[in-house]
Design an enzyme around this catalytic site. Structure first.
Site, PDB file in Angstrom:
ATOM      1  N   CYS A  93       0.834  -1.198   0.000  1.00 56.62           N
ATOM      2  CA  CYS A  93       0.000   0.000   0.000  1.00 56.62           C
ATOM      3  C   CYS A  93       0.867   1.246   0.000  1.00 56.62           C
ATOM      4  O   CYS A  93       2.015   1.219   0.442  1.00 56.62           O
ATOM      5  CB  CYS A  93      -0.865   0.018   1.249  1.00 56.62           C
ATOM      6  SG  CYS A  93      -1.752  -1.502   1.534  1.00 56.62           S
ATOM      7  N   GLU A 152       8.168 -13.957 -13.120  1.00 59.79           N
ATOM      8  CA  GLU A 152       7.576 -12.771 -12.527  1.00 59.79           C
ATOM      9  C   GLU A 152       6.831 -11.901 -13.538  1.00 59.79           C
ATOM     10  O   GLU A 152       5.747 -11.410 -13.243  1.00 59.79           O
ATOM     11  CB  GLU A 152       8.759 -11.972 -11.969  1.00 59.79           C
ATOM     12  CG  GLU A 152       8.515 -11.261 -10.721  1.00 59.79           C
ATOM     13  CD  GLU A 152       9.765 -10.516 -10.283  1.00 59.79           C
ATOM     14  OE1 GLU A 152      10.912 -10.893 -10.622  1.00 59.79           O
ATOM     15  OE2 GLU A 152       9.577  -9.516  -9.588  1.00 59.79           O
ATOM     16  N   ASN A 193      -1.088   1.747   6.372  1.00 56.17           N
ATOM     17  CA  ASN A 193      -0.329   0.601   5.842  1.00 56.17           C
ATOM     18  C   ASN A 193       0.031  -0.281   7.027  1.00 56.17           C
ATOM     19  O   ASN A 193       0.416   0.238   8.078  1.00 56.17           O
ATOM     20  CB  ASN A 193       0.986   1.052   5.185  1.00 56.17           C
ATOM     21  CG  ASN A 193       0.772   1.756   3.869  1.00 56.17           C
ATOM     22  OD1 ASN A 193      -0.343   1.842   3.382  1.00 56.17           O
ATOM     23  ND2 ASN A 193       1.853   2.266   3.301  1.00 56.17           N
ATOM     24  N   GLY A 194      -0.023  -1.596   6.830  1.00 63.65           N
ATOM     25  CA  GLY A 194       0.336  -2.503   7.924  1.00 63.65           C
ATOM     26  C   GLY A 194      -0.848  -3.381   8.278  1.00 63.65           C
ATOM     27  O   GLY A 194      -1.813  -3.489   7.511  1.00 63.65           O
ATOM     28  N   LYS A 210      13.020 -13.902 -12.984  1.00 65.56           N
ATOM     29  CA  LYS A 210      12.629 -12.764 -13.821  1.00 65.56           C
ATOM     30  C   LYS A 210      11.557 -13.178 -14.815  1.00 65.56           C
ATOM     31  O   LYS A 210      10.570 -12.479 -15.010  1.00 65.56           O
ATOM     32  CB  LYS A 210      13.815 -12.194 -14.614  1.00 65.56           C
ATOM     33  CG  LYS A 210      14.950 -11.554 -13.853  1.00 65.56           C
ATOM     34  CD  LYS A 210      14.596 -10.350 -13.034  1.00 65.56           C
ATOM     35  CE  LYS A 210      14.175 -10.732 -11.633  1.00 65.56           C
ATOM     36  NZ  LYS A 210      14.339  -9.747 -10.596  1.00 65.56           N
ATOM     37  N   TRP A 255      -3.506  -2.426  -1.165  1.00 67.83           N
ATOM     38  CA  TRP A 255      -3.247  -3.769  -1.663  1.00 67.83           C
ATOM     39  C   TRP A 255      -3.865  -4.696  -0.638  1.00 67.83           C
ATOM     40  O   TRP A 255      -3.405  -4.744   0.508  1.00 67.83           O
ATOM     41  CB  TRP A 255      -1.741  -3.984  -1.777  1.00 67.83           C
ATOM     42  CG  TRP A 255      -1.333  -5.188  -2.539  1.00 67.83           C
ATOM     43  CD1 TRP A 255      -1.307  -5.333  -3.897  1.00 67.83           C
ATOM     44  CD2 TRP A 255      -0.835  -6.418  -2.008  1.00 67.83           C
ATOM     45  NE1 TRP A 255      -0.845  -6.574  -4.225  1.00 67.83           N
ATOM     46  CE2 TRP A 255      -0.549  -7.265  -3.092  1.00 67.83           C
ATOM     47  CE3 TRP A 255      -0.613  -6.900  -0.712  1.00 67.83           C
ATOM     48  CZ2 TRP A 255      -0.055  -8.551  -2.930  1.00 67.83           C
ATOM     49  CZ3 TRP A 255      -0.127  -8.173  -0.537  1.00 67.83           C
ATOM     50  CH2 TRP A 255       0.155  -8.987  -1.654  1.00 67.83           C
ATOM     51  N   GLU A 280      17.983 -16.559 -10.721  1.00 72.08           N
ATOM     52  CA  GLU A 280      17.494 -15.194 -10.955  1.00 72.08           C
ATOM     53  C   GLU A 280      16.860 -15.075 -12.359  1.00 72.08           C
ATOM     54  O   GLU A 280      15.823 -14.431 -12.521  1.00 72.08           O
ATOM     55  CB  GLU A 280      18.656 -14.202 -10.782  1.00 72.08           C
ATOM     56  CG  GLU A 280      18.365 -12.758 -11.159  1.00 72.08           C
ATOM     57  CD  GLU A 280      17.324 -12.061 -10.292  1.00 72.08           C
ATOM     58  OE1 GLU A 280      16.780 -12.691  -9.366  1.00 72.08           O
ATOM     59  OE2 GLU A 280      17.034 -10.889 -10.574  1.00 72.08           O
ATOM     60  N   LYS A 321       6.022  -4.209  -4.775  1.00 71.44           N
ATOM     61  CA  LYS A 321       7.443  -3.865  -4.735  1.00 71.44           C
ATOM     62  C   LYS A 321       8.049  -4.098  -3.355  1.00 71.44           C
ATOM     63  O   LYS A 321       9.180  -4.512  -3.222  1.00 71.44           O
ATOM     64  CB  LYS A 321       7.617  -2.399  -5.150  1.00 71.44           C
ATOM     65  CG  LYS A 321       9.065  -1.920  -5.233  1.00 71.44           C
ATOM     66  CD  LYS A 321       9.775  -2.553  -6.414  1.00 71.44           C
ATOM     67  CE  LYS A 321      11.227  -2.163  -6.515  1.00 71.44           C
ATOM     68  NZ  LYS A 321      11.976  -3.118  -7.353  1.00 71.44           N
ATOM     69  N   HIS A 378      19.421 -35.520 -12.332  1.00 66.94           N
ATOM     70  CA  HIS A 378      18.849 -36.127 -11.118  1.00 66.94           C
ATOM     71  C   HIS A 378      17.327 -35.975 -11.095  1.00 66.94           C
ATOM     72  O   HIS A 378      16.709 -36.075 -10.043  1.00 66.94           O
ATOM     73  CB  HIS A 378      19.483 -35.500  -9.873  1.00 66.94           C
ATOM     74  CG  HIS A 378      20.949 -35.786  -9.789  1.00 66.94           C
ATOM     75  ND1 HIS A 378      21.446 -37.024  -9.487  1.00 66.94           N
ATOM     76  CD2 HIS A 378      22.022 -34.997 -10.026  1.00 66.94           C
ATOM     77  CE1 HIS A 378      22.776 -36.991  -9.518  1.00 66.94           C
ATOM     78  NE2 HIS A 378      23.143 -35.764  -9.844  1.00 66.94           N
ATOM     79  N   ARG A 425       4.205   0.267  -6.624  1.00 66.74           N
ATOM     80  CA  ARG A 425       4.269  -0.614  -5.455  1.00 66.74           C
ATOM     81  C   ARG A 425       3.235  -1.738  -5.546  1.00 66.74           C
ATOM     82  O   ARG A 425       3.321  -2.700  -4.788  1.00 66.74           O
ATOM     83  CB  ARG A 425       4.014   0.189  -4.184  1.00 66.74           C
ATOM     84  CG  ARG A 425       5.031   1.275  -3.943  1.00 66.74           C
ATOM     85  CD  ARG A 425       4.575   2.192  -2.828  1.00 66.74           C
ATOM     86  NE  ARG A 425       4.473   1.497  -1.571  1.00 66.74           N
ATOM     87  CZ  ARG A 425       5.445   1.393  -0.689  1.00 66.74           C
ATOM     88  NH1 ARG A 425       6.605   1.942  -0.936  1.00 66.74           N
ATOM     89  NH2 ARG A 425       5.275   0.745   0.429  1.00 66.74           N
TER      90      ARG A 425
HETATM   91  C1  F6R Z   1      12.086  -9.867  -7.720  1.00 65.31           C
HETATM   92  C2  F6R Z   1      12.032  -9.037  -6.537  1.00 65.31           C
HETATM   93  C3  F6R Z   1      11.812  -9.686  -5.217  1.00 65.31           C
HETATM   94  C4  F6R Z   1      12.612  -8.943  -4.124  1.00 65.31           C
HETATM   95  C5  F6R Z   1      12.213  -9.473  -2.740  1.00 65.31           C
HETATM   96  C6  F6R Z   1      13.014  -8.804  -1.642  1.00 65.31           C
HETATM   97  O1  F6R Z   1      12.312  -9.119  -8.873  1.00 65.31           O
HETATM   98  O2  F6R Z   1      12.143  -7.847  -6.620  1.00 65.31           O
HETATM   99  O3  F6R Z   1      12.127 -11.040  -5.237  1.00 65.31           O
HETATM  100  O4  F6R Z   1      13.966  -9.103  -4.364  1.00 65.31           O
HETATM  101  O5  F6R Z   1      10.843  -9.246  -2.532  1.00 65.31           O
HETATM  102  O6  F6R Z   1      12.746  -7.439  -1.583  1.00 65.31           O
HETATM  103  P1  F6R Z   1      13.740  -6.453  -0.852  1.00 65.31           P
HETATM  104  O7  F6R Z   1      15.027  -6.500  -1.609  1.00 65.31           O
HETATM  105  O8  F6R Z   1      13.070  -5.106  -0.921  1.00 65.31           O
HETATM  106  O9  F6R Z   1      13.914  -6.953   0.542  1.00 65.31           O
END
Ligand code: F6R
Length: 612
Positions: A2, A492, A100-101, A489, A74, A485, A607, A508, A27
């Site tokens: 949020c 996601e 928020n929270g 990507k 959110w 990674e 985010k 395996h 976000r």
């Molecule tokens: C993927 C991504 C997430 C963050 C994870 C940790 O693209 O962005 O996997 O890396 O949510 O977030 P932070 O780094 O803000 O603790």
């Protein structure tokens, strides 16, 4: 998650609040709303949907005034609906709250308030707060007194803003475990959960810390402790993020812009920290704990998602060059697994872009409770993790707007390489090795720019795989985390199924799935495990799998085996992840682009993950 914005000043609040909400859209959210004091009453507008829908609603509804609060929600408690959108009012439409929270004891509080005659209009935990404040306004002389009394009964986390018609020329804010920043500019004061919403107006920012309440009036703010009401003096700091950095600058998406910013990111993360001639790194944020670092026997790296993959690369770097035993653990596991940590021998290093991730923050607190040194690699200045760790390093990657992390991952790898130089030279790394790593790190931005110039070629390779529904990403050693990674990507932003594997694990089990419809991306630069990777590629080819190789420039042998090859410039093995990840980011981007998905705001994701 949020987003919160508040404004009190001399101009109309509505455009400022809408602009702030737009800047927080990245976000992730499902509804938006605002409430503005017009001199006689507070007017509310909220809607399920985007900020653009709220702006449309506001064309039909007059919301005028110079004091207001706004929110993007959110959903956590209750469906994404207009009724559940914030702000939430009390029974008399006097108090309005954005939050928020999570209010953990909301059920008990709600039952009690209903027994006392309050009527609720939403399923949210936040609405409890407006009714609780209403309750404690009886007998209070100011809104801040009522907020402070109400919060004594709340268990959970909050960043909240409250306004009230009965005490209108102010915004009251409070924080516990969810960020809030006040932006100060002459006779206007702004407040937001994220600096991106403030930087269009001011770079002078005050960060509220946990357990604090702020009263914001035109041109002024005061901060007090929620615990004892004591005054807290805190000057504004200057955040030198440029507003242009949070625009798209001609790119179709923030993600693409951020991918292309990465050479600059490496420069920014190493600026003033790398001394190539002496083969060493200077990290000011760790200066006070250098002796403790020298005595370390073990380092546990804790993070989530992409940040945890950066941590895995760090594990290989630190073990090889600093001879330091390293373990990497995802934060959601670390906090519940009763880790055995020994004060003075162990340290916990957390990595977080936002500095607010709930599980990662919990890991910091767990480690501190066990008496071990806590360190952070954090991007957002003044964030909770940066404040709670004993020492740390800022990434200096600037704001990352796309939900999908790219340039911050790059900055995390860069800082880990710097940390490896620092700890390595403290231990057994020779001057010559240090100089070599430092020189290669300094040369990396130019190599990355060469690689980015091949974006069109990577787009063509991605187009070859556009119809595939499943992908494997394979790598070994330093590039095993890059396989993880690369797969993350793709998942996601394209919603295609992808798995990252240690290439040695293929036979395996996973190899059973491979056929001609199943692309396998191998990260196989000319390094110490090159031959092993080639054997794995042969295994995939024998099952008619489609192989895309990320290989070192000049490797012509691989072109004879793989279906497509993307070349990366030659560099030191330890630094290959910083180059190898770039084509994988672009590969995911171009597949997602061809599928027409909302790349910067992937469905179901946010985010900053400030809830467990
Ligand atoms: C993927 C991504 C997430 C963050 C994870 C940790 O693209 O962005 O996997 O890396 O949510 O977030 P932070 O780094 O803000 O603790």
């Amino acid at each position: 998650m949020c987003g919160i914005v508040g404004y009190i000043g001399t101009t109309e609040a509505r455009p400022v609040l809408l602009d702030g909400l737009r800047r927080l859209e990245y976000r992730g959210y499902d509804s938006a709303g605002l409430a503005v004091w017009d001199g006689q009453k507070i007017n509310l507008a909220k809607i399920k949907g985007r900020v653009a829908d709220l702006a449309g609603l506001l064309q039909q509804q007059s919301v005028k005034g110079t004091v207001g609060i706004a929110h993007t929600r959110w959903a956590t408690h209750g469906e994404p609906t207009t009724a559940n959108a914030h702000p939430h009012a009390d029974c008399k439409n006097n108090v309005y709250v954005v939050h928020n929270g999570i209010v953990e004891n909301y059920k008990a509080l709600k039952d009690q308030l209903i027994r006392e005659g309050h009527t609720f209009h939403s399923e949210t935990d936040t609405e409890i707060l407006s009714h609780l404040i209403e309750k404690y306004l009886t007998g209070a002389t100011t809104l801040e007194q009522a907020v402070s009394r109400a919060l004594k009964f709340v268990k959970g986390t909050y960043a909240l803003l409250a306004i009230a018609s009965s005490d209108p020329e102010k915004i009251v804010a409070a924080r516990l475990s969810s960020p809030l920043r006040i932006g100060v500019s002459a006779d206007q004061v702004f407040i937001a959960s994220d600096p991106s919403a403030l930087l269009n107006y001011t770079s002078r920012v005050v960060t509220l810390t946990d357990g604090e309440l702020a009263v914001i009036t035109r041109g002024n703010y005061t901060i007090t402790s929620l615990e004892d009401g004591g005054a807290i003096n805190r000057e504004a700091e200057t955040i030198d993020w440029n507003i242009d950095e949070i625009q798209k600058s001609g790119f179709d998406h923030f993600m693409l812009k951020e991918i292309f910013e990465q050479p600059e990111t490496v420069i920014n993360s190493t600026r003033g920290r790398l001394i190539p001639a002496e083969g060493r790194a200077v990290l000011g944020g760790l200066a006070d704990v250098e002796d403790k670092l020298r005595a370390l026997k073990r380092l546990t790296i804790v993070a989530c998602g992409t940040a945890s993959y950066a941590g895995l690369v760090g594990e290989y770097m630190l073990e090889e060059y600093a001879d330091l035993p390293v373990e990497v653990c995802v934060a959601s596991e670390f906090r519940y697994r009763k880790p055995s940590l020994i004060p003075r021998e162990d340290a916990v290093l957390v990595i977080s872009q936002s500095g607010e991730t709930a599980d990662t923050l919990a890991a910091v607190r767990e480690a501190k409770a066990k008496g071990v040194l806590t360190l952070g690699i954090v991007n957002v200045i003044g964030s909770t993790i940066s404040r709670e760790t004993d020492a740390g390093v800022y990434n200096h990657a600037g704001p990352e707007i796309s939900v999908c992390s790219t340039k911050v991952f790059m900055s995390q790898l860069t800082v880990l390489a710097l940390l490896t130089l620092l700890l390595g030279r403290q231990r057994r790394m020779s001057l010559v090795t240090g100089q070599r790593i430092a020189a290669e790190l300094a040369a990396l931005p130019a190599r990355m720019a060469e690689l980015l110039a091949q974006a069109d070629r990577i787009k063509t390779v991605a187009q070859h795989c556009q119809s595939a529904k499943n992908f494997f990403f394979c790598g070994r050693k330093y590039n095993y985390p890059i396989a993880l990674e690369g797969a993350l990507k793709l998942k996601e932003i394209s919603y295609r199924h992808a798995e990252g594997l240690a290439a040695g694990e293929l036979k395996h089990g996973p190899l059973a799935m491979v056929d001609e419809h199943f692309p396998v991306i191998f990260i196989c630069p000319k390094d110490s495990v090159y031959e092993k990777n080639i054997s794995n590629i042969q295994e995939v080819k024998a099952r008619r799998g489609r192989v895309i190789a990320i290989a070192t420039a000049g490797d012509t042998d691989i072109a004879a085996i793989a279906d497509d090859v993307i070349y990366i410039p030659k560099t030191l093995e330890m630094l290959t992840p910083l180059l190898a990840v770039v084509p994988l980011q672009l590969f995911a981007y171009y597949i997602a682009q061809s599928l027409g998905v909302d790349i910067d705001k992937p469905r179901n994701l946010a985010k900053s993950v400030t809830v467990e």
